[in-house]
Design an enzyme around this catalytic site. Structure first.
Site: not given
Lengths: 306, 306, 306, 306
Positions: A65, A68, A190, A242, A260
């Site tokens: 992530s 991103k 993605y 998160y 993660v």
């Protein structure tokens, strides 16, 4: 500010020793489950290319992530404020909550750093770029100053095979009309971006950009405007962890992003960028040792943005 | 950093002129509906007690939810980390969401700056203080260095009369065992804290504390530890603006807190504290002109925490 | 239809023996926790006043939520269709869900047989009746043909002392403008109605009304219109068992209502009314043995409404 | 019971005249938008093959979600109670709520008559049947006693092209491990079942099965056990009308099922089955005129299951 980073890193290494073994590695992506859970690396980069390291700082891992932030910065560069018509900038709470909010807000994800938002950002890049995957890779290589940074196709394939939840999000977004391209094409991009592999050295180097008002330290090039950089940092601050964004802000006090794969990267504007990697995660999905290391770093250096 | 605040404030005053009249004043508390909606004041305080002002900067208004920062700081000072067993530090999304999360998380409010969290903090103070309302007032007067700061009993009564939603929250929290005192007693304290009246001058002066590592500039007294101050600022950053925390972080980039009375206060650590007041609110409940004024301030001064 | 109810009840008594001890009694109301958990009673009433019984059929127990059918019928009688402007007739899912829906639907409870809906119905009765508690008691005594039916003041007080969740619901409804009277007054009525004590004999006799198109079998009086009776039965069918309405409909196939005191009452229109009592509850809050007894009853008699 | 259905149908036809034009046809599936919105047909079937009709009773329309009763009955026949390990029997509230509940309950849909539940039932059939689409078609033709009943491939294709929300549901269910087959294969079956075209005559004839304890009236064959039939009827009663199950139960009082094509079918056990078709829908997605027609039917005949 004169700080002995070398000494502080030694102290961090000692302090986290008793915590080794805390947490569990992510297993929902089969390929990630193969990683040695006891790896630990840290790299802190200053602007003069001085860097300070610990453990497995030079070993590649799956940044997941953290990618991103790169896609958000790239899309922001390409279409500017238009991006905020497609995705919001508010924190989202947990994964369940994020599904509910996606529905409540008619397919507009809460922010670009959660899965649903990153899927919309991926859709933007797929629409604009000629060769989305290659062009994105070139962008990351440039800011990292490392031409060997690459996707891991096995990880990408593993994510696709287990990606039903992301497929659910993409289809739900598409049902609200907020996805221009085919679901499959967007998800392919993605899953590839998530499979990017970088070392702590690479990551901390790449994020200097965000600590440096958008200027690449190694070339002096203004990649992002100062204003855009400030805004990406603000989003990392409120949305980068998160359902632990508040906790990270509270304990560490720096803008950052976790993945993660066990990586966390954070910046102290105008001073340094730091990446830590340790695959064992706490129950909220953030690396236990990386969180602790960064908390110790800001406590010991005595400076945070607050 | 040498900045001509005087000139910047002039520019802000001009720039917001066309926006006067945007937004609606809060009407759910009858007493608040009596305010002149076109009031506008601003006060920016530096550490040397230098201050820069605009409009109705010296007029008292109802600080409402801004009081939650004071109660949180006071409770944190009194019981330290124990406070985090009763309330979390995560952003909450909108009011509806916050009710859902209260239920999901068994009566532990998401953070101390939303109503449910502030009710729990009020309960903590009611349990510990001998004369809760008086002791709290003394605390606020001390950090404000103004012995005339006071509750507005008519506003407190008006809030109580219309406070069914807060009574619902308090009872729900009590049903989960996270409220020690009688609902009525806790709410009485809570409605009084919300009724506090201060001017922009008072507010910006009081918040210097948070910009100054916990030291009262006017007396040099260390009211809060440096660590505690940092943490309160982090909570303001992620939770200070209801469902617009991300937007405020994105546009303004400073820790702050808003109230439905139309006030917003924000700090730039080590440099200044600023309070703006304008009663017309945007649809998310934050003052339209105050938000804009602060955005212009950080853009024109060129510094934000990011 | 000629059915040997006597024989069927014997078979039920035998069949449920191995299940004795399954489930837990409700403890959130202290007074209810004092009941002998192994009590078991059943009474099936036909129109000719013939009745068939098992175990503790003649012992009083706390009917709790079953009282909601009585208040709904009484309010429906008094204000007719106006009641549906204040409360809906849709099933609600679990208790959490019901809080969410209350919010989503602006204070209009999903149906009159859940707590929020019953509180609105209580408000209606408090507004209309001269002596709400006495008048309601008279209504129940009349349809039961038993002048000794009464509230249990200790249970009512116990409910009030532990009633924070109901106070939360009442305040939330009041905040949406759907409660005319003081929260305290409405809750006092509500806690009293829940404290009603009746035996299986009383309950099954009272519910003959609903099995008999609204006519009291013992007097021939038309208490409710045929149409109103049909509608109350329909609501029991879809909303009478919290989050097990579907399961009850699926397994038993009769309109009915349960209470946390361990009672369940059900009707087979034009044929019989049956009440069962056994205090041990399943995880969804319905009496384990009563559910099973009624499933066996409809299986063995071979008739359900479907 | 001797009822003059012919006369009652005339009265219904007159009574609904003023309501013609109320409601909107479903447009999210492009093919459905092409239907004449002012069509209206009704067919009531008794067991002796006597039937009573109105308007366009013999014209085919898209039965859409009514097909879910057929797949549920077929799956129930094939695997018995095992079906309830994959899908529950509780009402679900609205579509949004159903997504939330799917998440809360770990991929177990609330009931087989909402989209998520029907997708799981489709998965069961795809796993068991040799030629799922053909075998299912054969089942429907048999109970309808009409070998010309068929899918409409244009409608199926249109549903697939607009089926992102169903794809989201299927992927979310798959992410929880409650889908055995490929999402595409299951959805292909599902979109075909929804595209089934039948007339009011066909539908009411097919549903006689459920009114007749599982026996096909035209052949005397026991297709479903009596117990299974009772249970399917109970599910229709509590779950057959999206978020209007309570309203339908309240106003009509019969088990039934609606579809967005404007069809509603309902049964009065042991007496009749009735299908009504009128494409204009109320805001909750059920046919306005069909709802009204059925309410008039049970009012005028004077019998409902309650």
């Amino acid at each position: 500010m004169s700080v002995d980073y070398h000494k502080i890193l030694q102290e961090i290494e000692e302090a986290i020793l008793p915590l080794k073994g805390d947490g569990e590695i992510a297993t929902y992506i089969p390929e990630l489950a193969n990683v040695d859970p006891d790896k630990y690396g840290l790299c802190l980069h200053c602007f003069d290319d001085q860097h300070y390291v610990l453990g497995d700082w030079n070993e590649n891992f799956s940044i997941q992530s953290i990618s991103k932030v790169f896609t958000t910065a790239m899309a922001f560069t390409l279409i500017g404020k238009e991006i905020w018509k497609r995705v919001d900038v508010e924190p989202s709470g947990d994964s369940f909550n994020s599904l509910v909010l996606l529905e409540n807000e008619k397919g507009i994800p809460r922010n670009p750093l959660i899965n649903s938002g990153a899927i919309v950002v991926a859709d933007i890049l797929v629409s604009i770029l000629d060769n989305p995957k290659n062009d994105f890779l070139a962008f990351v290589r440039k800011i990292t100053d490392n031409p060997t940074v690459d996707f891991n196709p096995k990880v990408a394939a593993s994510e696709a095979a287990a990606g039903f939840r992301n497929a659910a999000l993409a289809n739900l977004i598409k049902s609200f009309g907020n996805l221009e391209n085919d679901v499959e094409r967007v998800l392919d991009f993605y899953f590839h971006q998530c499979s990017l592999e970088m070392s702590c050295y690479d990551l901390s180097k790449a994020f200097l950009l965000f600590a440096n008002h958008g200027v690449l330290p190694h070339s002096g090039e203004q990649m992002l405007t100062k204003s855009l950089t400030k805004r990406v940092n603000a989003i990392m601050q409120t949305c980068g962890f998160y359902d632990e964004a508040g906790e990270f802000s509270f304990r560490v006090g720096l803008p950052g992003k976790s993945g993660v794969g066990g990586g966390i990267v954070a910046i102290y504007p105008q001073e340094y960028s730091v990446a830590v990697w340790s695959p064992r995660l706490n129950p909220k999905g953030n690396s236990t040792l990386a969180m602790k290391s960064l908390e110790l770093l800001t406590t010991k250096t005595g400076f945070s943005i607050f």
